[in-house]
Design an enzyme around this catalytic site. Sequence first.
Site, PDB file in Angstrom:
ATOM      1  N   ASP A  13     -12.113 -48.312 -25.780  1.00 45.88           N
ATOM      2  CA  ASP A  13     -11.634 -49.688 -25.689  1.00 45.88           C
ATOM      3  C   ASP A  13     -12.703 -50.527 -24.978  1.00 45.88           C
ATOM      4  OD1 ASP A  13      -9.823 -51.816 -25.877  1.00 45.88           O
ATOM      5  OD2 ASP A  13      -8.983 -51.378 -23.904  1.00 45.88           O
ATOM      6  N   ASP A  15     -12.026 -54.355 -23.415  1.00 40.78           N
ATOM      7  CA  ASP A  15     -11.479 -55.161 -22.320  1.00 40.78           C
ATOM      8  C   ASP A  15     -10.877 -54.248 -21.252  1.00 40.78           C
ATOM      9  OD1 ASP A  15     -11.981 -57.766 -23.437  1.00 40.78           O
ATOM     10  OD2 ASP A  15     -10.392 -57.361 -24.871  1.00 40.78           O
ATOM     11  N   ASP A 209      -7.791 -48.341 -21.003  1.00 39.64           N
ATOM     12  CA  ASP A 209      -7.164 -48.698 -19.730  1.00 39.64           C
ATOM     13  C   ASP A 209      -5.669 -48.924 -19.863  1.00 39.64           C
ATOM     14  OD1 ASP A 209      -7.522 -51.102 -21.215  1.00 39.64           O
ATOM     15  OD2 ASP A 209      -7.271 -52.272 -19.363  1.00 39.64           O
TER      16      ASP A 209
END
Length: 269
Positions: A13, A15, A209
């Site tokens: 990922d 962001d 995250d």
Amino acid sequence: MIDFNAKKGFICDMDGVIYHGNKILPGVREFIEWLQKSGKGYLFLTNNSGSTPLELHQKLERMGLDVPAEHFYTSALATAAFIKEQSPGCSAFVIGEAGLLNALYDAGITMNDVNPDYVIVGEGKAYSLDTLTTATNLVMNGAKLIGANSDVSGPIENGIAPACRALTAPIEMATGKRAYFCGKPNPLMMRTGLKLLSCHSAEAVMIGDRMDTDVISGMESGMSTVLVLSGISTRETLKEYAYRPSVVLDGVGDIVKMANGDKESTTVK
């Protein structure tokens, strides 16, 4: 535990993992250098639909990171591929930025605000009461509602910002229609990522995250999973879910430490 040296493919990922806004996170430079020097297959798989792969390449370049555009796959591309498969040559009313619009145009989908086949919602500054009202009435008149991803929020430099699911929710509430979301954790996006890496799920790692998109999508695809605490999630977040990642790390820099035999990296089973 994960033997990172034995893994062939890494899906990561962006962001909250690579950056917050325009700020690169600690350990990212070392992580990307390790991927490249080790000859690992890697793909940055992001639910953010606003940017094109070229724009993401240039964003990382401005941060001093050299990642070619072919190493990015976005929820905008996943959305365009899904709609092209479902209804070739269709039209859509779109709320979103260049990443989503370009992906749809490239897939042969035209724009239509009168009687479109689809209403497609992604993140974007064009979101307003006017566009929301138009989208709501088009869905009421029969257009199918699509969301680029199901993220409710995303990390920014000074907090969080509403993401696609939050922006789609008013249309769902006003019309009583449910949207179909194309980004993570939709397995279609994960299978495409593995295909692009020419990698079997058992040979790959998903790094993110978020438990509700990154970890669950990797886990359900048969991949090892890494939850990093550099974005949305904290250690308390783990208590909210019945499933667990393979490991929990402070950030992607810990992957390099573990690959190099540093056992001091913070991990939680």
